[in-house]
Design a protein around this motif. Structure first.
Motif, PDB file in Angstrom:
ATOM      1  N   GLU A 174       0.827  -1.212   0.000  1.00  0.00           N
ATOM      2  CA  GLU A 174       0.000   0.000   0.000  1.00  0.00           C
ATOM      3  C   GLU A 174       0.858   1.257   0.000  1.00  0.00           C
ATOM      4  OE1 GLU A 174      -2.717   1.643  -0.034  1.00  0.00           O
ATOM      5  OE2 GLU A 174      -4.332   0.166   0.011  1.00  0.00           O
ATOM      6  N   ASP A 175       0.369   2.292  -0.704  1.00  0.00           N
ATOM      7  CA  ASP A 175       1.061   3.581  -0.674  1.00  0.00           C
ATOM      8  C   ASP A 175       0.292   4.637   0.110  1.00  0.00           C
ATOM      9  OD1 ASP A 175       0.034   5.593  -3.440  1.00  0.00           O
ATOM     10  OD2 ASP A 175      -0.991   3.827  -2.667  1.00  0.00           O
ATOM     11  N   ALA A 176      -0.930   4.333   0.531  1.00  0.00           N
ATOM     12  CA  ALA A 176      -1.769   5.298   1.237  1.00  0.00           C
ATOM     13  C   ALA A 176      -1.821   4.980   2.728  1.00  0.00           C
ATOM     14  CB  ALA A 176      -3.187   5.291   0.667  1.00  0.00           C
ATOM     15  N   VAL A 177      -1.861   6.023   3.537  1.00  0.00           N
ATOM     16  CA  VAL A 177      -1.971   5.829   4.984  1.00  0.00           C
ATOM     17  C   VAL A 177      -3.209   5.016   5.328  1.00  0.00           C
ATOM     18  CG1 VAL A 177      -2.400   7.043   7.162  1.00  0.00           C
ATOM     19  CG2 VAL A 177      -0.608   7.857   5.613  1.00  0.00           C
ATOM     20  N   SER A 178      -4.335   5.317   4.669  1.00  0.00           N
ATOM     21  CA  SER A 178      -5.571   4.593   4.968  1.00  0.00           C
ATOM     22  C   SER A 178      -5.438   3.117   4.632  1.00  0.00           C
ATOM     23  CB  SER A 178      -6.753   5.209   4.211  1.00  0.00           C
ATOM     24  OG  SER A 178      -6.541   5.161   2.816  1.00  0.00           O
ATOM     25  N   GLY A 179      -4.738   2.795   3.540  1.00  0.00           N
ATOM     26  CA  GLY A 179      -4.553   1.404   3.160  1.00  0.00           C
ATOM     27  C   GLY A 179      -3.617   0.658   4.089  1.00  0.00           C
ATOM     28  N   VAL A 180      -2.547   1.331   4.518  1.00  0.00           N
ATOM     29  CA  VAL A 180      -1.640   0.718   5.491  1.00  0.00           C
ATOM     30  C   VAL A 180      -2.385   0.457   6.796  1.00  0.00           C
ATOM     31  CG1 VAL A 180       0.390   1.144   6.932  1.00  0.00           C
ATOM     32  CG2 VAL A 180       0.482   1.624   4.482  1.00  0.00           C
ATOM     33  N   ARG A 181      -3.198   1.394   7.206  1.00  0.00           N
ATOM     34  CA  ARG A 181      -3.986   1.189   8.427  1.00  0.00           C
ATOM     35  C   ARG A 181      -4.916  -0.006   8.277  1.00  0.00           C
ATOM     36  NH1 ARG A 181      -5.347   7.585   9.511  1.00  0.00           N
ATOM     37  NH2 ARG A 181      -3.467   8.038  10.746  1.00  0.00           N
ATOM     38  N   GLY A 230       4.703  -0.640   3.090  1.00  0.00           N
ATOM     39  CA  GLY A 230       4.360   0.691   2.599  1.00  0.00           C
ATOM     40  C   GLY A 230       5.214   1.042   1.402  1.00  0.00           C
ATOM     41  N   VAL A 231       4.606   1.681   0.421  1.00  0.00           N
ATOM     42  CA  VAL A 231       5.312   2.138  -0.778  1.00  0.00           C
ATOM     43  C   VAL A 231       5.251   3.661  -0.775  1.00  0.00           C
ATOM     44  CG1 VAL A 231       5.524   1.941  -3.280  1.00  0.00           C
ATOM     45  CG2 VAL A 231       4.518   0.058  -1.967  1.00  0.00           C
ATOM     46  N   ASP A 232       6.387   4.287  -0.561  1.00  0.00           N
ATOM     47  CA  ASP A 232       6.412   5.739  -0.407  1.00  0.00           C
ATOM     48  C   ASP A 232       6.475   6.421  -1.768  1.00  0.00           C
ATOM     49  OD1 ASP A 232       6.646   8.325   0.400  1.00  0.00           O
ATOM     50  OD2 ASP A 232       8.700   8.143   1.152  1.00  0.00           O
ATOM     51  N   ARG A 233       5.319   6.883  -2.239  1.00  0.00           N
ATOM     52  CA  ARG A 233       5.238   7.638  -3.484  1.00  0.00           C
ATOM     53  C   ARG A 233       4.990   9.122  -3.205  1.00  0.00           C
ATOM     54  NH1 ARG A 233       7.113   3.723  -7.114  1.00  0.00           N
ATOM     55  NH2 ARG A 233       5.662   1.951  -7.228  1.00  0.00           N
ATOM     56  N   GLY A 234       5.206   9.556  -1.971  1.00  0.00           N
ATOM     57  CA  GLY A 234       5.038  10.965  -1.661  1.00  0.00           C
ATOM     58  C   GLY A 234       4.470  11.250  -0.292  1.00  0.00           C
ATOM     59  N   VAL A 235       3.778  10.274   0.302  1.00  0.00           N
ATOM     60  CA  VAL A 235       3.178  10.529   1.610  1.00  0.00           C
ATOM     61  C   VAL A 235       4.231  10.575   2.712  1.00  0.00           C
ATOM     62  CG1 VAL A 235       2.702   8.113   2.169  1.00  0.00           C
ATOM     63  CG2 VAL A 235       1.232   9.902   3.099  1.00  0.00           C
ATOM     64  N   GLY A 236       5.355   9.895   2.524  1.00  0.00           N
ATOM     65  CA  GLY A 236       6.436   9.918   3.509  1.00  0.00           C
ATOM     66  C   GLY A 236       6.557   8.611   4.267  1.00  0.00           C
TER      67      GLY A 236
END
Length: 255
Positions: free
Chosen positions: A203-210, A222-228
């Motif tokens: 997942e690259d989104a915080v909501s998806g990781v959660r 986590g895949v960091d495409r900009g969220v950090g």
């Protein structure tokens, strides 16, 4: 923690569940542009209803309130962040309706126009990982909040890589809550016949990781495409990479 600090031994896992936009394909950028066009057009209306903060929508709003969520949830959460109140409306509302559903449908039209015009190429590193996992015979799924996931996969030439696609439309049909709930990921694992504790979430989104963390999946990447990286780790990622190529073994006995 980066990929170099931990071995991902793929054969220890029974299934791999991919988010789509921002993980497999760079369509997150298309979504971001479509959301920006939609919200800024609404916020700039001289007589727009709902009150609240009408300052322009910014990229930070996408990551904070919209990224990875079902379309109407993203609209609601963004409007709530601005203190703007709109009627819910209906899923059949036209894109110019000043409702939650109308704004969501406007964004959907904008996204599909860009996809049809420009197409989409998958991330090379993501294709490399898909190739590796196919060679191992590990079953794969896409779990996406987007209703457009099948069309994106077809445009990217990747439809045949996944046994099942749990899109936003499928979630709605089955009555599954979207991310950050774990339900869509759990459903995908069940379709693949894999226990969640032996399934991997990408997942690259915080909501998806959660969602992956809430579902107690065996590994959440986590895949960091900009969220950090810090935000993804804070949401529950076990490790963070910047590209899925980092997860492809480079030699025997590697990750």
């Amino acid at each position: 923690m980066t990929a170099s600090a931990i071995d991902v031994r793929w054969t220890d896992h029974a299934a791999v569940l991919f988010d789509l936009d921002g993980v497999v394909t760079p369509t997150a950028e298309v979504h971001m542009r479509a959301w920006s066009d939609t919200f800024n057009a609404f916020l700039a209306l001289p007589d727009a209803p709902g009150g609240g903060d009408r300052s322009p929508y910014e990229p930070g709003d996408y990551f904070a309130h919209v990224d990875g969520k079902p379309r109407y949830d993203g609209v609601r959460d963004f409007l709530t962040s601005r203190g703007i109140t709109l009627p819910e409306g209906q899923s059949t509302d036209p894109g110019d309706a000043l409702t939650v559903c109308g704004l969501g449908n406007h964004k959907d039209v904008a996204f599909n126009e860009v996809l049809e015009r420009d197409g989409v190429d998958p991330f090379p590193g993501s294709v490399a990982l898909l190739d590796h996992l196919r060679g191992l015979g590990i079953p794969l799924a896409v779990v996406s909040s987007s209703r457009n996931a099948p069309a994106v996969l077809a445009a990217a030439g990747l439809s045949d890589r996944f046994i099942t696609v749990v899109s936003g439309a499928v979630a709605e049909e089955l009555g599954l809550p979207g991310k950050p709930s774990a339900d869509t990921f759990v459903h995908a694992a069940e379709v693949l016949g894999a226990p969640v504790e032996r399934s991997v979430v990408l997942e690259d989104a915080v909501s998806g990781v959660r969602a992956g963390a809430a579902g107690h999946f065996g590994l959440v990447i986590g895949v960091d495409r900009g969220v950090g990286a810090d935000a993804l780790l804070g949401a529950g990622a076990d490790l963070v990479v910047s590209d899925l190529a980092e997860l492809v073994p480079t030699s025997e006995g590697g990750i």
